[in-house]
Design an enzyme around this catalytic site. Structure first.
Site, PDB file in Angstrom:
ATOM      1  N   HIS A 104       0.809  -1.212   0.000  1.00 27.73           N
ATOM      2  CA  HIS A 104       0.000   0.000   0.000  1.00 27.73           C
ATOM      3  C   HIS A 104       0.846   1.268   0.000  1.00 27.73           C
ATOM      4  CE1 HIS A 104      -3.445  -2.401  -0.033  1.00 27.73           C
ATOM      5  NE2 HIS A 104      -4.281  -1.488   0.409  1.00 27.73           N
ATOM      6  N   ASP A 171      -5.693   5.208  10.111  1.00 32.10           N
ATOM      7  CA  ASP A 171      -7.110   5.349   9.756  1.00 32.10           C
ATOM      8  C   ASP A 171      -7.630   4.109   9.035  1.00 32.10           C
ATOM      9  OD1 ASP A 171      -7.463   7.919  10.728  1.00 32.10           O
ATOM     10  OD2 ASP A 171      -6.645   8.815   8.910  1.00 32.10           O
ATOM     11  N   GLU A 287      -8.789  14.630  14.424  1.00 27.70           N
ATOM     12  CA  GLU A 287      -8.255  14.880  13.081  1.00 27.70           C
ATOM     13  C   GLU A 287      -8.898  16.141  12.528  1.00 27.70           C
ATOM     14  OE1 GLU A 287      -8.080  11.676  10.269  1.00 27.70           O
ATOM     15  OE2 GLU A 287      -6.866  10.428  11.597  1.00 27.70           O
TER      16      GLU A 287
HETATM   17  P1  FAD Z   1       4.316  -1.912   1.939  1.00 34.44           P
HETATM   18  O1  FAD Z   1       3.823  -0.852   1.022  1.00 34.44           O
HETATM   19  O2  FAD Z   1       4.221  -3.292   1.473  1.00 34.44           O
HETATM   20  O3  FAD Z   1       5.814  -1.584   2.374  1.00 34.44           O
HETATM   21  C1  FAD Z   1       6.184  -0.288   2.778  1.00 34.44           C
HETATM   22  C2  FAD Z   1       7.672  -0.235   3.112  1.00 34.44           C
HETATM   23  O4  FAD Z   1       7.923  -0.993   4.286  1.00 34.44           O
HETATM   24  C3  FAD Z   1       8.558  -0.839   2.029  1.00 34.44           C
HETATM   25  O5  FAD Z   1       9.777  -0.141   2.000  1.00 34.44           O
HETATM   26  C4  FAD Z   1       8.781  -2.253   2.520  1.00 34.44           C
HETATM   27  O6  FAD Z   1       9.976  -2.811   2.008  1.00 34.44           O
HETATM   28  C5  FAD Z   1       8.820  -2.063   4.022  1.00 34.44           C
HETATM   29  N1  FAD Z   1       8.321  -3.216   4.755  1.00 34.44           N
HETATM   30  C6  FAD Z   1       7.156  -3.882   4.574  1.00 34.44           C
HETATM   31  N2  FAD Z   1       7.053  -4.882   5.477  1.00 34.44           N
HETATM   32  C7  FAD Z   1       8.167  -4.825   6.241  1.00 34.44           C
HETATM   33  C8  FAD Z   1       8.661  -5.585   7.344  1.00 34.44           C
HETATM   34  N3  FAD Z   1       7.982  -6.601   7.847  1.00 34.44           N
HETATM   35  N4  FAD Z   1       9.849  -5.245   7.869  1.00 34.44           N
HETATM   36  C9  FAD Z   1      10.569  -4.202   7.389  1.00 34.44           C
HETATM   37  N5  FAD Z   1      10.164  -3.464   6.340  1.00 34.44           N
HETATM   38  C10 FAD Z   1       8.969  -3.764   5.784  1.00 34.44           C
HETATM   39  N6  FAD Z   1      -0.330   5.510   7.030  1.00 34.44           N
HETATM   40  C11 FAD Z   1      -0.529   6.025   8.250  1.00 34.44           C
HETATM   41  O7  FAD Z   1       0.414   6.224   9.002  1.00 34.44           O
HETATM   42  N7  FAD Z   1      -1.792   6.350   8.669  1.00 34.44           N
HETATM   43  C12 FAD Z   1      -2.893   6.122   7.914  1.00 34.44           C
HETATM   44  O8  FAD Z   1      -3.997   6.402   8.340  1.00 34.44           O
HETATM   45  C13 FAD Z   1      -2.712   5.547   6.629  1.00 34.44           C
HETATM   46  N8  FAD Z   1      -3.762   5.280   5.840  1.00 34.44           N
HETATM   47  C14 FAD Z   1      -3.567   4.708   4.629  1.00 34.44           C
HETATM   48  C15 FAD Z   1      -4.671   4.412   3.841  1.00 34.44           C
HETATM   49  C16 FAD Z   1      -4.509   3.834   2.610  1.00 34.44           C
HETATM   50  C17 FAD Z   1      -5.693   3.518   1.773  1.00 34.44           C
HETATM   51  C18 FAD Z   1      -3.195   3.574   2.128  1.00 34.44           C
HETATM   52  C19 FAD Z   1      -2.993   3.001   0.781  1.00 34.44           C
HETATM   53  C20 FAD Z   1      -2.084   3.881   2.899  1.00 34.44           C
HETATM   54  C21 FAD Z   1      -2.257   4.451   4.153  1.00 34.44           C
HETATM   55  N9  FAD Z   1      -1.172   4.763   4.976  1.00 34.44           N
HETATM   56  C22 FAD Z   1      -1.385   5.286   6.212  1.00 34.44           C
HETATM   57  C23 FAD Z   1       0.212   4.575   4.512  1.00 34.44           C
HETATM   58  C24 FAD Z   1       0.747   3.237   4.961  1.00 34.44           C
HETATM   59  O9  FAD Z   1       0.942   3.214   6.352  1.00 34.44           O
HETATM   60  C25 FAD Z   1       2.107   2.939   4.335  1.00 34.44           C
HETATM   61  O10 FAD Z   1       2.063   3.059   2.958  1.00 34.44           O
HETATM   62  C26 FAD Z   1       2.555   1.528   4.732  1.00 34.44           C
HETATM   63  O11 FAD Z   1       3.890   1.344   4.378  1.00 34.44           O
HETATM   64  C27 FAD Z   1       1.696   0.526   4.029  1.00 34.44           C
HETATM   65  O12 FAD Z   1       1.838  -0.723   4.639  1.00 34.44           O
HETATM   66  P2  FAD Z   1       2.051  -1.996   3.730  1.00 34.44           P
HETATM   67  O13 FAD Z   1       1.902  -3.152   4.617  1.00 34.44           O
HETATM   68  O14 FAD Z   1       1.196  -1.965   2.532  1.00 34.44           O
HETATM   69  O15 FAD Z   1       3.585  -1.764   3.353  1.00 34.44           O
END
Ligand code: FAD
Length: 529
Positions: A104, A171, A287
């Site tokens: 994400h 969120d 917020e």
């Molecule tokens: P990924 O996109 O898969 O990875 C993100 C990064 O973390 C990459 O660099 C990856 O290599 C690294 N990573 C992933 N897993 C691990 C692990 N286990 N150990 C070490 N590194 C790792 N953020 C907020 O803070 N608050 C919010 O309210 C919020 N709302 C969101 C709503 C939506 C619809 C979306 C799309 C994003 C939102 N985000 C929010 C952003 C989100 O927190 C970050 O984009 C987060 O990185 C997404 O998590 P993911 O599991 O998809 O990570």
């Protein structure tokens, strides 16, 4: 009879040869980027090179960056991850490795061009992962041990069965624990409970050398602080020990509308000044967002206003062009059921929202935390979820928010004829963040987060991208010392500037924990610049 058995033997031989040939046929054409020796290792059956596997990890929620890895690892155990990293580390030419949580990110952060993407979520299907367990200790009270691959929604569901829940949330809950801890994990709960990274007791991390290290503020603390907000640069989080508190039952959820920016922010700051964890009269969530003529009052992020109130709200928005919406929530349970309204009345006494524009809801705790999900499902059903998302998330020092309001909201955003998506704007307290962690925030006691969470078409995302660039340019020219959240930078110099006084330590930690610069290359800090 003898003839029959000869035919049977011949048929069986043909069958055997066909099976063998098809199995060999499936033995995958080995990629030029990875050592063929990888194929001989015990976890190679979990390493996939098929186009479908590659495609599934070569884009993300942003839909703007596309990078193909050479292979995807679907780990069935933490040992698979350790072995992969060790192998690369000891290889003559190491390859890059990116953990992918739920993908994400919006700028390719979980991709590894020509390297290996580790699809963390596949660990959820295996017993050899960490899963989610709730325990208690005399020193910590209740806590949850949670695999880095787990989604926060599952953490909520599992912990609430025991009557407990984490206190700091994002969120949206369909994000992995490892993914948000690599950034910070923020929402309206941050002003009081700190970001998610401030609510972790301990972690297991696979470093860039392939070693599994258990770390906390007391033991291996350098790695602990490096990883929290560390953008995946120092190791892969395979387990996090998260603080829990008794879960409330219900939530009073309120929105108030303001036409005046300084009244809006003054009230936000007043409300977040009551922020002690044990302070019973504090809000649990605060917020804020913008309502503008270019967008509807309700959106995917949460549908709140009843349709009967929409005309009245729209007329206020049309009158002022921008309306500021303060959003607050207070949890309650059986014990506080009779006092929560009075507490809120007390808190809201003297606030300056537009008369008659306060709206209230009463929802279950889980529905409140999972409020974004229904919007997501609706967009999915309309084919509007998997579209480009040219997002921009910033932290702003409190001293410059008026300049930002004028220079960005009025002079840039309002003047563009593009539909605005969600624009969030709310303050947090610096004291709830730990400066030893890698996450970077402005250098003022109170700072704001602003999130331009745009969705666009595949042929018009450039207009949003341009707007984002213009916002950054304005801040630079006006000397507003912003920090990007979920940062996207284009050069080494920009990263040095991003980390500021933390840069030296960040670089030293990289040399210590990932000396061959293999991990999370998609952040483009040490790779591809
Ligand atoms: P990924 O996109 O898969 O990875 C993100 C990064 O973390 C990459 O660099 C990856 O290599 C690294 N990573 C992933 N897993 C691990 C692990 N286990 N150990 C070490 N590194 C790792 N953020 C907020 O803070 N608050 C919010 O309210 C919020 N709302 C969101 C709503 C939506 C619809 C979306 C799309 C994003 C939102 N985000 C929010 C952003 C989100 O927190 C970050 O984009 C987060 O990185 C997404 O998590 P993911 O599991 O998809 O990570």
């Amino acid at each position: 009879m003898a003839e029959n058995s000869t035919i049977t033997i011949c048929l069986m031989a043909i069958l055997f040869i066909t099976r063998l040939a098809s199995t060999l046929g499936k033995s995958r054409p080995w990629t030029g980027f990875l050592s063929p020796r990888l194929q001989t290792l015990h976890f190679s059956r979990n390493l996939h090179l098929e186009p479908d596997a590659i495609k599934s990890v070569s884009s993300d929620y942003g839909n703007l960056v596309h990078e193909n890895p050479a292979a995807v690892l679907y780990p069935s155990s933490i040992e698979d991850i350790t072995s992969l990293i060790k192998f690369s580390y000891n290889n003559y030419t190491p390859f890059t490795v990116a953990a992918r949580g739920h993908g994400h990110s919006v700028g390719g952060q979980a991709m590894a061009s020509n390297g290996v993407v580790v699809d963390m979520m596949s660990l959820r299907h295996h017993k050899n992962g960490t899963g989610i367990t709730v325990s208690k200790s005399p020193s910590l009270g209740f806590y949850a041990d949670v695999g880095g691959e787990q989604l926060w929604i599952d953490v909520l569901r599992s912990t609430i069965e025991h009557g407990f829940a984490p206190v700091s949330w994002t969120d949206y809950l369909y994000l992995t624990v490892g993914g948000t801890l690599s950034n910070a994990g923020i929402s309206g709960t941050t002003f009081r409970y700190g970001p998610q990274i401030s609510n972790v007791y301990e972690m297991d991390v696979v470093t860039g050398k392939g070693e599994v290290v258990t770390c906390s503020s007391r033991s291996n603390s350098e790695l602990f602080y490096a990883v929290l907000g560390g953008l995946g640069q120092f190791g892969i989080i395979t387990r996090a020990r998260i603080a829990l508190e008794p879960a409330p039952k219900r939530v009073k959820w309120v929105r108030m509308l303001y036409s005046d920016f300084s009244a809006f922010t003054k009230d936000q700051e007043l409300l977040i000044s009551i922020n002690g964890r044990k302070q019973k009269n504090a809000l649990d969530y605060l917020e804020g967002s913008l309502l503008m003529v270019q967008g509807p009052p309700n959106n995917w992020r949460s549908s709140f206003f009843p349709s009967s109130d929409i005309p009245k709200i729209m007329s206020l928005v049309t009158q002022h062009a921008i309306i500021y919406c303060l959003e607050a929530a207070k949890y309650y349970d059986d014990e506080t059921r009779h006092t929560v309204d009075k507490d809120l009345q007390q808190l809201f006494k003297g606030l300056s929202f537009v008369d008659g524009f306060m709206f209230e809801k009463d929802v279950s705790y889980v529905d409140f935390l999972n409020r974004v999900r229904s919007g997501e499902e609706k967009l999915h059903s309309q084919g509007l979820w998997d579209v480009p998302h040219p997002w921009l998330n910033l932290f702003l020092p409190k001293s410059r928010i008026s300049d930002f309001n004028k220079g960005v909201f009025h002079d840039i955003v309002l003047k563009r004829n593009i539909t605005t998506g969600v624009v969030l704007f709310y303050p947090m307290n610096r004291q709830k963040w730990d400066d030893k962690m890698s996450a970077v925030i402005p250098d003022e006691d109170v700072f704001y987060t602003v999130g331009f969470l745009h969705s666009s078409g595949f042929d018009d995302w450039q207009a949003y991208d341009q707007q984002n660039k213009d916002i950054l340019k304005f801040c630079h020219q006006a000397g507003i010392e912003i920090k990007q959240y979920l940062p996207l930078h284009n050069s080494y110099k920009e990263w040095i500037n991003h980390f500021g006084s933390k840069w030296r330590r960040f670089r030293e930690r990289k040399a210590q924990f990932d000396p061959k610069m293999m991990l999370s290359p998609g952040q483009r800090i040490f790779n591809d610049i």
